[in-house]
Design an enzyme around this catalytic site. Sequence first.
Site, PDB file in Angstrom:
ATOM      1  CG  HIS A  55     -67.693 -54.999 -33.647  1.00 11.12           C
ATOM      2  ND1 HIS A  55     -67.833 -53.700 -32.787  1.00 11.12           N
ATOM      3  CD2 HIS A  55     -69.456 -55.748 -33.457  1.00 11.12           C
ATOM      4  CE1 HIS A  55     -69.259 -54.009 -31.965  1.00 11.12           C
ATOM      5  NE2 HIS A  55     -69.585 -55.420 -33.177  1.00 11.12           N
ATOM      6  CG  ASP A 300     -71.709 -58.697 -34.669  1.00 16.09           C
ATOM      7  OD1 ASP A 300     -70.939 -57.947 -33.707  1.00 16.09           O
ATOM      8  OD2 ASP A 300     -72.400 -59.371 -32.790  1.00 16.09           O
ATOM      9  CG  HIS A 304     -62.130 -60.596 -29.831  1.00 14.15           C
ATOM     10  ND1 HIS A 304     -62.360 -58.899 -28.481  1.00 14.15           N
ATOM     11  CD2 HIS A 304     -63.416 -60.997 -30.431  1.00 14.15           C
ATOM     12  CE1 HIS A 304     -63.719 -59.182 -28.415  1.00 14.15           C
ATOM     13  NE2 HIS A 304     -63.951 -59.827 -29.143  1.00 14.15           N
TER      14      HIS A 304
HETATM   15 ZN   LIG Z   1     -73.885 -56.712 -30.251  1.00 13.82          ZN
END
Ligand SMILES: [Zn+2]
Lengths: 422, 301
Positions: A55, A300, A304
């Site tokens: 991400h 993953d 944040h």
């Molecule tokens: Zn996921």
Amino acid sequence: MTSSYVIRGASILGASPADLFVSDGVLVDSAPSNAEVVEADGLVALPGLVDLHTHLREPGREDAETVETGSRAAAMGGYTAVCAMANTSPVADTAGVVEQVWRLGREAGLVDVQPIGAVTVGLAGKQLAELGAMAASAASVRIFSDDGSCVADPRLMRRALEYVKAFDGIIAQHAEEPRLTEGAQMHEGEVSTRLGLTGWPAVAEEAIIARDVLLAEHVGSRLHVCHVSTAGSVEVLRQAKARGVRVTAEVTPHHLLLTDELAASYDPVFKVNPPLRTAKDVEALRAALIEGVIDIVATDHAPHAVEDKECEWAYARPGMVGLETALPVVLSVLGEQWDLIADRMSRTPARIAGLSSHGLSLRPGEPANLTLVDPAARRVVDPSGLTSKSRNTPYAGTTLPGRIVATFLRGEPTVLDGKAQK
Amino acid sequence: MIKHLLSAADLDADTATLILDTAGEMAALAEREVKKLPTLRGRTVVNLFYEDSTRTRISFEAAAKRLSADVINFSAKGSSVSKGESLKDTALTLQAMGADAVVIRHPASGAPDRLSSWVDGSVINAGDGTHEHPTQALLDAYTMRSRLGKLDGLNVAIVGDVLHSRVARSNVLLLTTLGAKVTLVGPPTLIPLSPGAAVSYDLDSVLPGADVVMMLRVQTERMQDSYFPSAREYSRRYGLDAARMRRLPEHAIVMHPGPMNRGMEIAPEVADSKRSTIVEQVANGVSARMAVLYLLLGGKA
Ligand SMILES: [Zn+2]
């Protein structure tokens, strides 16, 4: 900028030390003239790592990460390619957004950034996004995922699996039956009972994987299962693979190492989706990775902002940064099984993602995408020392083996002496 | 003495017994003409309430005031809390105010644990989400001991929505520590995995052997989530009515942490019977909370 290197005395996948020669982006068979020497005594050379699940947060949450900062963190972790998840804001559900991410990746030039496209418009699970347009775009999207949300509607999932066959696409499913996880905060079990946190039952993952492997089998499509987290999921995958279903699966470093007991601190740095499971699950996931029932390790990586973690558990966003600690964690779990590590973290993810210039053997003629690791080094993880823009690592204070000393992307160092080169 | 009271698991048998004994002394004090002790003069106790719970807040406020503490009520309504200030920022404010103790009620499980890492004073959990409510367990244990003379060996049935009950969690921990035998009773949908106590789905079979029956509040909204089909069916299977009450041994008591749903989990004639401890639980709440504040803030027993 130098474009020729001699990497002296590197141990390729743990073999006896040898020199690697790099010229104009590729590995060559003899020392080029005017080459810069990189001493690699005691270092292990691996093909550059490939992350199928990253991400990068751009566009939308540039306060947590950008394509550039995430790319730099990836390079520091030994990666030469990452697949950027689609749950940005706006969602990467059009050719425009995936091309934007792809271009930002090229501009940063630290790793190859391969965008993943959303399966459904706005990740809403209602209507297929323009998968073909994303596939035909400059970003050449092949992996589609609503990650963060599950494609829960069985008919929509079936259609998505079928539709992407036209361009050899693959659906990467975040397996979470939403009705079984409403309000869920952590693994459902003894610890969730004790902590009074709503449980995320293992069956919510297993039921979706079971359904999806049957759908993939029925329509003859490729399915990839994101972040497998339970022993039961491993059994479902094992059976599906034995029947010849075209399914691949990933496990995250944190699910290979950490358990739900860590939630007892109520520190949301341990909050992640799917949640940390039990020691029994960890054991099954490790065995499945070694056996190949689980094909790859994917981070993953989920950066944040501080305020999204420095709060009550229930209000915190799920996710952990992982690019810079993935290889050390895997090394601590698997030991120095370099060929296995190269397979699970480079070759196979590159093959699943269709990244043809990554995950290749380190031999003359191949693109010089590689990383050098010092297996003897030990490092105490310090969140403030991370290259990522975010600090939400669950390993603060943990000593992990291995240090990434250098990373080369197409023959140019993105990391040297453990320092990012741009 | 422990610094914080975040969970009933923070209390070993000696500490819990000391708190109950101290609560007894505090209750005796309440009989006197001058009800205040000077013990916590000059100390500041903050009631930080993110949920409406007038009963619990008033109980803590009365407890702190009887110990002569300065009390500041910081409630979610009409303060910066409702404007979305983070718990951490609120904690820093309380820290700057020099709070000696923060009594926190919060809808999120674990919020008191988080708070305790950000303030120097003692943190007392006054109910967090579906986690715990340790002072409720203390006042319940105090009430049982007052009525039945002991806790060790008592059979306590806790009946109802155990899954969502912070009262049940704290009671299981504290009562087990103090030697009581707890049986959780309710429909299987409302009993969590590995609850740490015996489980029965059949209230009628549990009642004849029970010294204490604690009825938990059951929210009718749980029907919408299919935990049970209807209020009527719930009440028929797990409600304590007069007929069921007659299955109890002569000495057994009926408890309820309040607020009650009369006619749902408990029939009015049961709630108002002489077995019911519901009114004295309220009075005992003040004594138990006085004991906790007194001991945590450094009073010597
Ligand atoms: Zn996921």
